[in-house]
Design an enzyme around this catalytic site. Structure first.
Site, short mmCIF file in Angstrom:
data_model
loop_
_atom_site.label_atom_id
_atom_site.label_comp_id
_atom_site.label_asym_id
_atom_site.label_seq_id
_atom_site.Cartn_x
_atom_site.Cartn_y
_atom_site.Cartn_z
N GLU A 250 31.21 -1.45 23.92
CA GLU A 250 31.81 -2.42 24.84
C GLU A 250 31.55 -3.80 24.24
OE1 GLU A 250 32.13 -5.32 27.13
OE2 GLU A 250 30.45 -4.51 28.28
N CYS A 284 31.84 -10.91 29.50
CA CYS A 284 32.76 -10.35 28.50
C CYS A 284 34.19 -10.26 29.02
CB CYS A 284 32.26 -8.99 28.03
SG CYS A 284 31.94 -7.84 29.37
#
Length: 476
Positions: A250, A284
């Site tokens: 990720e 993010c």
């Protein structure tokens, strides 16, 4: 302001510190002052953790689904009970408003509660064959997992490494960020207190490259999972490839927000401005590139600037704080360079743009408009409190710009046109898309990206299945 907890490794269920181990300081980003000392694992510590993970995998794998579910449910309850203390510790080490930190802690409990139920929904299947023959597809835990977590979400980044793996029946060695260790330690301790064997979930710290190389060089580890930058993710993927270890990555993003003129602009602003400055933009999936259809551009730009200037910046413990400091001085340095480059290229600075004071790592909520495509900030994730707002000719150009970068973690779109919503869902290259909203995360939905934003998913059923392998059993 809460006291900061003592810090330690968790290996084989033991809290380890001192003993001649090297250590490093943990800093409060609101003051720049040292608040804790974190021990680094030695090579012997890591070897002990690996051997423990080997034993813990066998023990945890063979624990009944009902018992594992009960333990995860109990751990979730403990996290809820401790949420205030854990949240306050995270505010001290990471800076976010304490309300957000407590909310992050509660999300970890919700994720465990979901996984406790998902343990009982790991189904195989039987394939149709002639009489006397049988093919059964089974799913088995992949084995010991090594997890590496970033500093921006000290608890949930760690829980995403642990929860799905434990639900699948794997053991886990997790390395939270050395800059924000307390949140991760608290997650692991709650699991241990609930009854997860000490060898099945362990927590280590150290020089990141040293720890990752040591763990991934071991044949004990069969999967690596990581949250962090694309550059580090590529490095870990190469290390994992040497032993053909499975990986979930990720990684970074640069989320586009497509705002069409048919949307309610005030509603968009009321939702997306807080989303942009949440955690000082150190998210993010932070909405960053606002691509606004030309008829709505001026209203959107002016409304965004007006709201950005009203965001209350301060210590995360102070009443009314909406945005805390950046987590470290690197963020301030990066913001200065990116904003300077953008303005040199012709971008218009409409709000913010500077560090606040000289104590801690505070930065103004910032807005740039009409940012040239060749500005560094349009191509590299700023990971800070800055919004980039550009006018766009229409749907085709907006989709093209949304897909231009090699990142594809999250994207956002606002439109009242149902047909357009379907087109956007089909054409935007992203792992997660929010339409007419700001949330791309839910405990029962997969969380992950495409392209340079990584591969594999956490959360949801996918987070469990990512830690399992299929086995086809043929009977003649």
């Amino acid at each position: 302001m809460a006291d900061y907890p003592s810090l330690h490794l968790l290996i084989g269920g033991e809290q380890l510190s001192g003993g001649g181990r090297e250590s490093e300081d943990v800093v409060d980003p609101a003051t720049g002052e040292t608040i804790g000392t974190l021990p680094r694992a030695t090579g012997e510590d890591l070897d002990r953790a690996l051997e423990g993970a080997r034993r813990g995998f066998r023990e945890w794998r063979d624990t009944s689904a009902d018992k594992r579910a009960a333990i995860l449910t109990k751990a979730a309850a403990l996290i809820r009970e401790r949420a205030r203390d854990i949240g306050q510790a995270m505010t001290r080490e990471q800076g976010k408003p304490v309300k957000e930190a407590i909310g992050e802690t509660i999300y970890c409990a919700m994720l465990l509660e979901f996984y406790a139920q998902e343990i009982k929904r790991i189904y195989g299947r039987t394939l149709v064959r002639p009489a006397g023959q049988r093919v059964e597809v089974q799913y088995h835990p992949i084995g010991p997992v090594a997890g590496f977590a970033a500093w921006n979400f000290p608890a949930i980044n760690v829980m995403r490494k642990i929860g799905g793996a434990l639900a699948a029946g794997c053991s886990v060695i997790v390395k939270p960020s050395e800059e924000t260790p307390a949140g991760g330690i608290a997650m692991v301790q709650a699991l241990l207190d609930a009854g997860v064997p000490g060898d099945a979930v362990q927590c280590v710290f150290g020089v990141p490259d040293t720890v990752s190389r040591h763990l991934l060089a071991s044949p004990v580890i069969r999967k690596v999972t990581f949250t962090g930058s694309t550059a580090v993710g590529k490095h870990l993927a190469r290390l994992a490839a040497d032993d053909l270890k499975v990986a979930t990555m990720e990684l970074g993003g640069h989320a586009p927000v497509l705002v069409f003129a048919d949307s309610d602009i005030d509603a968009v602003l009321d939702t997306m401005v807080p989303a942009k400055y949440r955690n000082a933009g150190q998210v993010c999936v932070s909405p960053t590139r606002f691509l606004v259809e030309e008829p709505a551009f001026e209203k959107f730009r002016d409304g965004f600037v007006e709201r950005a200037k009203k965001v209350v910046v301060g210590n995360g413990f102070e009443d009314g704080t909406e945005m805390g400091p950046m987590a470290n001085s690197r963020g301030l340095d990066s913001m200065e360079k990116l904003l300077g480059n953008a303005q040199d290229k012709g971008a218009k600075l409409l709000a913010g743009g500077s560090r606040i004071g000289n104590r801690g790592f505070f930065h103004e909520p910032t807005v740039l408009s009409e940012v040239p495509q060749d500005a560094d900030i349009m191509n590299h994730e700023p990971f800070g409190p800055v919004a980039l707002i550009n006018p766009m000719a229409g749907e085709e150009a907006m989709i093209e710009e949304a897909n231009r970068l090699p990142y594809g973690l999250a994207a956002y779109a606002w439109t009242d046109d149902p047909a357009r919503r379907r087109r956007l869902a089909a054409e935007i290259e992203t792992g997660m898309l929010a339409i007419n909203g700001a949330s791309v995360s839910a405990v029962d939905a997969p969380f992950g990206g495409v392209k340079w934003s990584g591969y594999g998913s956490e959360d949801g059923r996918e987070g469990v299945m990512a830690c399992m392998v299929p086995k086809a059993v043929h009977e003649g």
